[in-house]
Structures are given as structure tokens and as C-alpha cells.
Design a protein around this motif. Structure first.
Motif, PDB file in Angstrom:
ATOM      1  N   GLN A 131      41.859  30.905  48.278  1.00  0.00           N
ATOM      2  CA  GLN A 131      40.996  32.081  48.321  1.00  0.00           C
ATOM      3  C   GLN A 131      40.196  32.261  47.030  1.00  0.00           C
ATOM      4  OE1 GLN A 131      43.137  35.632  50.008  1.00  0.00           O
ATOM      5  NE2 GLN A 131      44.896  34.249  49.922  1.00  0.00           N
ATOM      6  N   ALA A 135      36.544  34.339  46.300  1.00  0.00           N
ATOM      7  CA  ALA A 135      36.670  35.531  45.471  1.00  0.00           C
ATOM      8  C   ALA A 135      35.793  35.437  44.227  1.00  0.00           C
ATOM      9  CB  ALA A 135      38.125  35.737  45.075  1.00  0.00           C
ATOM     10  N   SER A 138      32.178  35.957  45.227  1.00  0.00           N
ATOM     11  CA  SER A 138      31.863  37.343  45.593  1.00  0.00           C
ATOM     12  C   SER A 138      32.070  38.307  44.433  1.00  0.00           C
ATOM     13  CB  SER A 138      32.733  37.776  46.773  1.00  0.00           C
ATOM     14  OG  SER A 138      34.099  37.860  46.397  1.00  0.00           O
ATOM     15  N   SER A 140      35.077  39.568  43.551  1.00  0.00           N
ATOM     16  CA  SER A 140      36.207  40.481  43.762  1.00  0.00           C
ATOM     17  C   SER A 140      37.248  39.800  44.629  1.00  0.00           C
ATOM     18  CB  SER A 140      35.748  41.785  44.424  1.00  0.00           C
ATOM     19  OG  SER A 140      35.262  41.531  45.721  1.00  0.00           O
ATOM     20  N   GLY A 141      38.484  40.282  44.519  1.00  0.00           N
ATOM     21  CA  GLY A 141      39.547  39.757  45.356  1.00  0.00           C
ATOM     22  C   GLY A 141      40.836  39.560  44.586  1.00  0.00           C
ATOM     23  N   SER A 142      41.945  39.492  45.323  1.00  0.00           N
ATOM     24  CA  SER A 142      43.268  39.218  44.755  1.00  0.00           C
ATOM     25  C   SER A 142      43.953  38.175  45.620  1.00  0.00           C
ATOM     26  CB  SER A 142      44.116  40.494  44.707  1.00  0.00           C
ATOM     27  OG  SER A 142      43.501  41.481  43.900  1.00  0.00           O
ATOM     28  N   TYR A 143      44.730  37.296  45.004  1.00  0.00           N
ATOM     29  CA  TYR A 143      45.309  36.163  45.725  1.00  0.00           C
ATOM     30  C   TYR A 143      46.322  35.467  44.831  1.00  0.00           C
ATOM     31  CZ  TYR A 143      41.540  34.392  42.865  1.00  0.00           C
ATOM     32  OH  TYR A 143      40.703  34.165  41.810  1.00  0.00           O
ATOM     33  N   SER A 164      43.415  37.966  40.111  1.00  0.00           N
ATOM     34  CA  SER A 164      42.409  38.929  40.566  1.00  0.00           C
ATOM     35  C   SER A 164      41.090  38.614  39.886  1.00  0.00           C
ATOM     36  CB  SER A 164      42.839  40.370  40.262  1.00  0.00           C
ATOM     37  OG  SER A 164      42.962  40.557  38.865  1.00  0.00           O
ATOM     38  N   GLU A 187      38.290  35.709  36.090  1.00  0.00           N
ATOM     39  CA  GLU A 187      39.465  35.515  36.942  1.00  0.00           C
ATOM     40  C   GLU A 187      40.707  35.628  36.063  1.00  0.00           C
ATOM     41  OE1 GLU A 187      41.206  32.195  40.098  1.00  0.00           O
ATOM     42  OE2 GLU A 187      40.133  31.523  38.299  1.00  0.00           O
TER      43      GLU A 187
END
Length: 229
Positions: A131, A135, A138, A140-143, A164, A187
Motif C-alpha cells: 500500500q 499512499a 496520494s 496520505s494513508g497508514s499501512y 503513515s 513517510e
């Protein structure tokens, strides 16, 4: 001992550094042709022996030379070793682009995210982009990200990180007379042992033009920069 290094931009296979003086003294051979590439990244690392002077190829490169090189150029720097070199693309397999030096040191990137190294000693065998790539693009995101290594006994070591991503807005950088307005994305990854902070500078076409990414606890971070237009 003084170490002479030659820079060349004329070969299609790769670009890098040539350390010649020491070899010439040992073999008695004539000085090598400066248009012959040798030992790119590993050469720069080797120049960091005691009393040797580190070399930064950025001081010798020009925009004109880069544009005339005839092949994409990736600049890399290992902060932990104060070592710098330039690499060229070797091939692509399942979305992973491998950049190589003439002596076989490679860095593999998927969409600009580092996934593997070979020839640096303690290497990153594989990194899961999962992911992460979406992320990072874009902002943004957490994984969860997984990094795989081999220890001193050639046993697999796996490290998992909770990550994140945050978009830090636009930033103007200059790459050899090219002024680029890029998105800066951070990141942040951590586990009980380590905290990682990877940084990416991304174009509006989602091309990562510049990055600073973690290889592992022994080598540290690699800075990379796409020099070609």
C-alpha cells in the motif's frame, strides 16, 4: 596516496567514478582511458579508506553533459559512508527498475520506492511496497511495510513497520539548472527497534524526482536524484 578519479558521461551502460592511480602503481599499466567507466558506487565507497578523500561527482557534472549522456542518470549518495556516484538503468522486471554500476552494484526501485540493493555489503533483499506506493503518491494513508534482509549467517531477517504518510506541500528544488516544483511527502515508519523517515519529492505526473530512503540499520539512508529531464 593521492587517488585520481575520472568522470565520464559518454557511455550508454552507466556513469560513475574511476579510481585509477592505485591500480596503475600496482600493475605498472598506463593510466586508463577516462572514457572507460569503472566501479561507480563501490569505487566511491572504496575511496573512503583511512586518509582517502571522499569524492562527490556532483562537483563534476553539468546540465549539458547530462543532456548529452544518451541514457538516464541516477545520482545516489550514502550519507553514512559519505559516498556518492551515478548509475544507469539496467533493466525492468515486473515494475521494478534496476539501476546498475559497471561492477554490478544495483539499486531496485518500484515506482520510485526502493525495494532492493545488491553489492553494498549488508543489503536490503526486498521491501514490500504494498500500500505504500499508492499512499506516497496520494500523500496520505497508514499501512504496514516489511523489509527483508540476510544476517551474517545468511539467515532471513524480517522487519515489520507501521507506517503513515503526510503531504508537506510544494517545494521548489533545482537539479542542474532545472527548477522543479514538487510535492514533498514524508513517510514515517516505526517498530520497537527503529524509526524511519523516508522523504519523497514527486512531480505532478507522480514521478519521484528525488528521495531519501532507508536501506537498513547498517547502511542507513540512500539519497537519490533523477538527473535527466
Amino acid at each position: 596516496m593521492r587517488v585520481n578519479l575520472f568522470i565520464t558521461l559518454g557511455l550508454m551502460l552507466s556513469l560513475g567514478l574511476l579510481s585509477a592511480c592505485e591500480k596503475q602503481e600496482k600493475s605498472g599499466a598506463n593510466a586508463p582511458d577516462p572514457t572507460i567507466l569503472s566501479l561507480a558506487l563501490k569505487s566511491a565507497v572504496g575511496a573512503l579508506k583511512p586518509k582517502a578523500k571522499p569524492v562527490d561527482p556532483r562537483k563534476h557534472l553539468t546540465r549539458e553533459a547530462i543532456d548529452k549522456a544518451g541514457t538516464p542518470i541516477l545520482f545516489v549518495g550514502l550519507d553514512s559512508r559519505n559516498a556518492y556516484a551515478t548509475l544507469s538503468p539496467f533493466g525492468e522486471n515486473r515494475g521494478v527498475v534496476t539501476w546498475i554500476s559497471s561492477d554490478g552494484i544495483t539499486l531496485g526501485y518500484r515506482g520510485g520506492l526502493l525495494v532492493a540493493t545488491r553489492g553494498l555489503g549488508p543489503d536490503l533483499m526486498a521491501a514490500d511496497t504494498g500500500q505504500a506506493l499508492a499512499a506516497v503518491r496520494s500523500g496520505s494513508g497508514s499501512y504496514v511495510r516489511i523489509y527483508d534482509y540476510l544476517d551474517g549467517e545468511d539467515q532471513a531477517v524480517r522487519r515489520s513497520f507501521v507506517c503513515s504518510v503526510k503531504n508537506k506541500g510544494s517545494e521548489v528544488i533545482e537539479i542542474y539548472e532545472l527548477k522543479l516544483t514538487l510535492r514533498k511527502v514524508i513517510e514515517s515508519c516505526s517498530n520497537p527497534e527503529f524509526q524511519i523517515r523516508n522523504t519523497y519529492w514527486i512531480s505532478n505526473r507522480n514521478r519521484i524526482r528525488q528521495s531519501k530512503q532507508w536501506i537498513g540499520p547498517d547502511v542507513g539512508y540512500v539519497f537519490s536524484q533523477q538527473l535527466s529531464r
